[in-house]
Design a protein around this motif. Structure first.
Motif, PDB file in Angstrom:
ATOM      1  N   GLN A  80      35.710 -24.257  14.298  1.00  0.00           N
ATOM      2  CA  GLN A  80      36.436 -23.430  15.674  1.00  0.00           C
ATOM      3  C   GLN A  80      36.646 -21.681  15.170  1.00  0.00           C
ATOM      4  O   GLN A  80      38.007 -22.038  14.501  1.00  0.00           O
ATOM      5  CB  GLN A  80      37.050 -24.222  15.925  1.00  0.00           C
ATOM      6  CG  GLN A  80      37.791 -23.368  17.515  1.00  0.00           C
ATOM      7  CD  GLN A  80      38.617 -24.257  18.114  1.00  0.00           C
ATOM      8  OE1 GLN A  80      40.541 -24.016  18.172  1.00  0.00           O
ATOM      9  NE2 GLN A  80      38.484 -24.906  19.174  1.00  0.00           N
ATOM     10  N   SER A  81      36.656 -20.978  16.160  1.00  0.00           N
ATOM     11  CA  SER A  81      37.299 -19.277  15.255  1.00  0.00           C
ATOM     12  C   SER A  81      37.810 -19.698  16.851  1.00  0.00           C
ATOM     13  O   SER A  81      37.883 -19.777  17.987  1.00  0.00           O
ATOM     14  CB  SER A  81      35.653 -18.844  15.513  1.00  0.00           C
ATOM     15  OG  SER A  81      34.778 -18.452  15.882  1.00  0.00           O
ATOM     16  N   GLY A  83      28.220 -22.690  20.212  1.00  0.00           N
ATOM     17  CA  GLY A  83      28.205 -21.383  20.959  1.00  0.00           C
ATOM     18  C   GLY A  83      29.664 -20.856  21.222  1.00  0.00           C
ATOM     19  O   GLY A  83      30.648 -20.887  20.029  1.00  0.00           O
ATOM     20  N   ALA A  84      29.748 -20.983  22.756  1.00  0.00           N
ATOM     21  CA  ALA A  84      31.279 -20.498  22.649  1.00  0.00           C
ATOM     22  C   ALA A  84      32.202 -21.415  22.649  1.00  0.00           C
ATOM     23  O   ALA A  84      31.795 -22.671  22.468  1.00  0.00           O
ATOM     24  CB  ALA A  84      31.259 -19.507  24.298  1.00  0.00           C
ATOM     25  N   ARG A  85      33.235 -21.477  22.346  1.00  0.00           N
ATOM     26  CA  ARG A  85      34.083 -21.398  22.376  1.00  0.00           C
ATOM     27  C   ARG A  85      34.410 -22.740  22.851  1.00  0.00           C
ATOM     28  O   ARG A  85      34.906 -22.498  24.109  1.00  0.00           O
ATOM     29  CB  ARG A  85      36.487 -21.147  21.440  1.00  0.00           C
ATOM     30  CG  ARG A  85      37.063 -22.118  21.150  1.00  0.00           C
ATOM     31  CD  ARG A  85      38.176 -21.392  21.347  1.00  0.00           C
ATOM     32  NE  ARG A  85      39.466 -22.312  21.286  1.00  0.00           N
ATOM     33  CZ  ARG A  85      40.629 -21.432  20.387  1.00  0.00           C
ATOM     34  NH1 ARG A  85      40.300 -20.651  19.529  1.00  0.00           N
ATOM     35  NH2 ARG A  85      41.410 -21.953  20.083  1.00  0.00           N
ATOM     36  N   LEU A  86      34.693 -23.940  22.416  1.00  0.00           N
ATOM     37  CA  LEU A  86      34.810 -25.524  23.061  1.00  0.00           C
ATOM     38  C   LEU A  86      36.414 -26.217  22.188  1.00  0.00           C
ATOM     39  O   LEU A  86      36.774 -25.671  21.085  1.00  0.00           O
ATOM     40  CB  LEU A  86      33.713 -26.352  22.628  1.00  0.00           C
ATOM     41  CG  LEU A  86      32.495 -26.410  22.982  1.00  0.00           C
ATOM     42  CD1 LEU A  86      32.059 -27.255  22.561  1.00  0.00           C
ATOM     43  CD2 LEU A  86      32.117 -25.730  24.690  1.00  0.00           C
ATOM     44  N   HIS A  87      36.956 -26.982  23.502  1.00  0.00           N
ATOM     45  CA  HIS A  87      38.308 -27.846  23.170  1.00  0.00           C
ATOM     46  C   HIS A  87      37.796 -28.721  21.657  1.00  0.00           C
ATOM     47  O   HIS A  87      36.878 -29.433  22.430  1.00  0.00           O
ATOM     48  CB  HIS A  87      39.241 -28.120  24.330  1.00  0.00           C
ATOM     49  CG  HIS A  87      39.463 -27.256  25.138  1.00  0.00           C
ATOM     50  ND1 HIS A  87      41.066 -26.213  24.930  1.00  0.00           N
ATOM     51  CD2 HIS A  87      39.178 -26.531  26.626  1.00  0.00           C
ATOM     52  CE1 HIS A  87      41.442 -25.987  25.384  1.00  0.00           C
ATOM     53  NE2 HIS A  87      40.077 -25.935  26.843  1.00  0.00           N
ATOM     54  N   ASP A  88      38.676 -28.501  21.039  1.00  0.00           N
ATOM     55  CA  ASP A  88      38.173 -29.537  20.165  1.00  0.00           C
ATOM     56  C   ASP A  88      38.209 -31.201  20.410  1.00  0.00           C
ATOM     57  O   ASP A  88      37.628 -31.881  20.224  1.00  0.00           O
ATOM     58  CB  ASP A  88      39.382 -30.165  19.105  1.00  0.00           C
ATOM     59  CG  ASP A  88      38.831 -30.922  17.688  1.00  0.00           C
ATOM     60  OD1 ASP A  88      37.655 -30.692  17.106  1.00  0.00           O
ATOM     61  OD2 ASP A  88      39.495 -31.279  17.605  1.00  0.00           O
ATOM     62  N   ASN A  89      38.676 -31.736  21.321  1.00  0.00           N
ATOM     63  CA  ASN A  89      38.841 -32.766  22.625  1.00  0.00           C
ATOM     64  C   ASN A  89      37.892 -33.772  23.081  1.00  0.00           C
ATOM     65  O   ASN A  89      37.533 -34.654  23.512  1.00  0.00           O
ATOM     66  CB  ASN A  89      40.183 -33.729  23.082  1.00  0.00           C
ATOM     67  CG  ASN A  89      40.211 -32.075  24.301  1.00  0.00           C
ATOM     68  OD1 ASN A  89      39.162 -31.486  24.418  1.00  0.00           O
ATOM     69  ND2 ASN A  89      41.229 -32.283  25.020  1.00  0.00           N
ATOM     70  N   GLN A  90      36.524 -32.327  23.232  1.00  0.00           N
ATOM     71  CA  GLN A  90      35.553 -32.901  23.902  1.00  0.00           C
ATOM     72  C   GLN A  90      34.689 -33.966  22.747  1.00  0.00           C
ATOM     73  O   GLN A  90      34.325 -33.598  21.886  1.00  0.00           O
ATOM     74  CB  GLN A  90      34.364 -31.270  24.374  1.00  0.00           C
ATOM     75  CG  GLN A  90      35.636 -30.602  25.695  1.00  0.00           C
ATOM     76  CD  GLN A  90      34.923 -29.907  25.532  1.00  0.00           C
ATOM     77  OE1 GLN A  90      33.431 -29.759  25.833  1.00  0.00           O
ATOM     78  NE2 GLN A  90      35.331 -28.676  25.883  1.00  0.00           N
ATOM     79  N   ASN A  91      33.917 -34.949  23.732  1.00  0.00           N
ATOM     80  CA  ASN A  91      32.761 -35.402  22.900  1.00  0.00           C
ATOM     81  C   ASN A  91      31.395 -35.102  23.171  1.00  0.00           C
ATOM     82  O   ASN A  91      31.077 -34.459  24.003  1.00  0.00           O
ATOM     83  CB  ASN A  91      32.721 -37.236  23.386  1.00  0.00           C
ATOM     84  CG  ASN A  91      32.221 -38.284  22.926  1.00  0.00           C
ATOM     85  OD1 ASN A  91      31.418 -37.798  21.894  1.00  0.00           O
ATOM     86  ND2 ASN A  91      32.140 -39.060  23.712  1.00  0.00           N
TER      87      ASN A  91
END
Length: 718
Positions: free
Chosen positions: A15-16, A36-44
């Motif tokens: 993650q950047s 792709g676009a940044r995601l929250h780390d807690n997504q499955n």
């Protein structure tokens, strides 16, 4: 934290600031989940590939696919064992995460200045039958939407292995049929053509088999959606930090997914991996943009300018030069060079460059390459005297060399006929009456190092134009065994990098410019050692609109050599005004390639004004953010602009090629400005808000005649 590791799920989330890259380990295979676009780390994200698992490897979106175990798409690597079999199955064994980024042994690469800039994930795969370890390396930067990938092979067994293919990176995307490929094509004197076409079933391949990155295709490809343009839409860029033969392939399979891979071209490549030895692939630099192609380009520009280029000149303003090549070609003497330099001093030029013809008996291109001693017929007082005389005029002195080449008509060739790339018993193809020195050989590299060291110390040289004017043919080495002959092309590149590392480190105060008949080796590998490149031998301003626009897709403006030449132009014989020639050349590292002594007084005054103007805008041109506004590939008009990092200054260039029968007033929509600030437009003596200039545009007056241009300078009123 930049890299998250979730042990139970076998998931890695890189993650950047604005981007995420997610992969997992699925039954031992590294599987691609998301980029792709940044995601929250807690997504499955594990369930992305669950439906694909039951179909086997041929449908699994893999990170580094292999051959022979059920995946029928093109593999990322191919290994032959001693028993002749070519089946491998390297599975996950472990990983490590560390701060910063490690350099690649023997190869150029992007670097960090502080460990805090990036983090690296290294995944270890192991094939127990072959005793082969494969290390997949991923570096992600905190503040850049960039991932750098490379692969390293190690033979831990008791028998040698043979690599038939060893690519740097591979990635599988869903919805492959909805992508378009974007890349650069060309030829000598027409580099940098932008190609864009839809992917469909089968493979889209760009490659070089020439032993160099080539004029024909650049080691870069982007995948974009049909709606993606300069300012909107997603773009995925892939750039290879390598100066030899390469291959980039985008394959769409029957399930409409696309596999994109890139690396050393497997064509005519075969590497013996001895017991205990390692093989390192070049680096792949992958860039994601969710704000169009322009943002992808600016990400590459800043990364390559700040973390690929090195040395004293990385952040320095580049000098304005005059080169004598198109002024004199081989026909010059010391008096003629002094006369050109004297005129250069009068108009404010900072660097005089002596091009081809100063050494051996070099009166044309048929002789003397390899004999790097001064021709006292032309320069009776030698290089040192000439350089010191140029210095006394207030200018620096530069020199052209072509160290990688050898002329059959030379003392060096007569003494060492086996020093060139050749195959015994076969003819030696001469291009431009020259052969290529065998840089796989340590004795050849040592000769070049000592010769160049003596040469560069013999005179006050502060700039070197390093040329390379032909591709590799009859690729073989007298110094390699029969088993290792297919390693020649890659070993040549490694030898070149080794030589460049020594020479550029030895002479940090020399500005090196790469050249290969113009843009034949305009690639990230060369930029690591030489921060600028002679973009094309074609100096016609109208042709250069396309060439420089196209090259800017990947490469920073500070790397783009651009010169004003005489008319009729020597390549296309076109007549263009001095104004547009200057404006096009000022959109790069600026210089002149003509006989200043033949200019009229009016032309000399114009040159003096151009030089003074460029000195004012040089920091903005070479180190500002670059925005493409109108494409020369689509229209009669071209426009681009440069914006300072703080958005307080901008400069806009507008070019029109042919006159129009009913000229109308034009507006050009700008980009990169602060929408809430007012900008004073010097040439129009008025101010406008940034939002108006972006949404409505900058007014362009009616322009008369062919080949016209205008420049506008903007300053924020904050």
């Amino acid at each position: 934290m930049v890299i998250y590791s979730h042990k139970e799920e076998g998931l890695f989330h890189l993650q950047s600031k604005e981007m995420s890259y997610v992969l997992s380990i699925n039954e031992g295979y590294p599987v691609h989940l998301y980029w792709g676009a940044r995601l929250h780390d807690n997504q499955n994200l594990i369930d992305i590939v669950q439906d694909d698992e039951k179909y086997g490897l041929d449908r699994l979106p893999q990170e580094y696919p292999q051959y022979g175990t059920g995946d029928f798409r093109h593999p990322a690597y191919l290994v032959q064992l001693e028993d002749g079999t070519r089946v491998t199955e390297a599975l996950y064994k472990g990983h490590r995460i560390f701060k910063g980024k490690s350099p690649l042994v023997g190869l150029p690469s992007v670097y960090t200045e502080k460990e805090s800039e990036a983090e690296t994930l290294e995944i270890e795969l192991y094939d127990s039958y072959a005793s082969l370890t494969i290390y997949l390396s991923y570096t992600i930067f905190h503040d850049r939407s960039v991932i750098c990938r490379n692969t390293r092979f190690k033979n831990n067994g008791t028998e040698s292995l043979r690599l038939w293919s060893a690519l740097s990176a591979s990635i599988d995307f869903p919805e492959g049929d909805s992508f378009e490929s974007l890349y650069l094509s060309g030829a000598w004197a027409r580099e940098g053509n932008i190609e864009r076409r839809a992917l469909s079933s089968g493979s889209t391949i760009i490659e070089s088999r020439r032993g160099m990155s080539s004029h024909q295709l650049n080691p870069f490809m982007a995948l974009v959606k049909p709606e993606t343009n300069e300012n909107r839409g997603e773009a995925y860029g892939f750039s290879l930090v390598y100066s030899g033969g390469f291959k980039i392939e985008a394959e769409v399979n029957s399930f409409q997914s696309v596999r994109l891979s890139l690396g050393i071209n497997p064509f005519d490549f075969n590497w013996v991996l001895e017991v205990g030895s390692e093989f390192q692939t070049p680096e792949s630099v992958m860039v994601f943009s969710q704000s169009g192609i322009g943002q992808m380009s600016r990400t590459y520009h800043s990364l390559y300018r700040e973390r690929l280029c090195r040395g004293n000149f990385r952040d320095k303003e580049r000098p304005i030069l005059v080169n004598n090549w198109e002024a004199t070609y081989f026909n010059f003497d010391e008096d003629k060079l002094h006369a050109i330099a004297e005129e250069g001093k009068e108009v404010g030029i900072e660097l005089f460059v002596l091009d081809d013809g100063w050494f051996g008996k070099r009166d044309d291109d048929t002789t003397s390459l390899g004999d790097w001693s001064v021709d006292h017929r032309k320069l009776p007082n030698g290089l040192k005297h000439l350089g010191e005389s140029i210095n006394k005029k207030g200018m620096e002195f530069g020199l052209w060399v072509e160290p990688e080449m050898i002329s059959p008509e030379s003392n060096l060739y007569r003494e060492n006929p086996d020093w060139c790339i050749h195959v015994e018993g076969r003819r030696r193809s001469e291009h431009r009456s020259q052969l290529v020195l065998d840089l796989t050989r340590e004795d050849v590299r040592e000769y070049l190092y000592s010769t160049l060291k003596d040469l560069f110390q013999s005179a006050p040289i502060r700039y070197v134009k390093w040329d390379m004017n032909r591709s590799l043919t009859e690729i073989g080495s007298a110094n390699l065994s029969s088993e290792n002959q297919a390693e020649t092309a890659h070993r040549y590149v490694l030898g070149l990098y080794s030589l460049l590392e020594r020479i550029t480190s030895e002479f940090p105060d020399i500005l090196f410019e790469s050249c290969s008949s113009g843009g034949g080796r305009f690639d990230p590998g060369m930029l690591h050692y030489m921060p600028q490149t002679w973009t094309s031998d074609n100096t016609d301003a109208i042709e250069r609109l396309k060439i420089q626009y196209g090259i800017s897709l990947v490469y920073p403006i500070s790397s783009i050599g651009a010169h004003v030449s005489t008319v009729p132009n020597h390549q296309v014989h076109r007549l263009t005004p001095l104004d547009i020639r200057g404006d096009v050349a000022m959109s790069g590292t600026f210089g002149y390639e003509l006989d200043l002594t033949k200019l009229t007084n009016e032309e000399k005054q114009s040159v003096k004004e151009q030089v003074a103007a460029y000195k004012e805008i040089r920091p903005l041109i070479q180190y500002g953010d670059f925005y493409r506004l109108k494409s020369p590939f689509n229209e009669n008009e071209t426009s681009w602009m440069f914006v300072s990092k703080d958005q307080k200054e901008a400069i806009v260039f507008f070019f029109r090629v042919l006159a129009e029968p009913v000229p109308i007033r034009k507006r050009i929509k700008l980009n990169g400005l602060n929408r809430n600030w007012q900008y004073f437009i010097k040439e129009q003596n008025r101010s406008d808000y940034g939002d108006r200039l972006e949404q409505i545009g900058l007014d362009i007056p009616v322009m008369k005649g062919d080949f016209v241009s205008v420049i506008y300078s903007l300053k924020a009123k904050t």
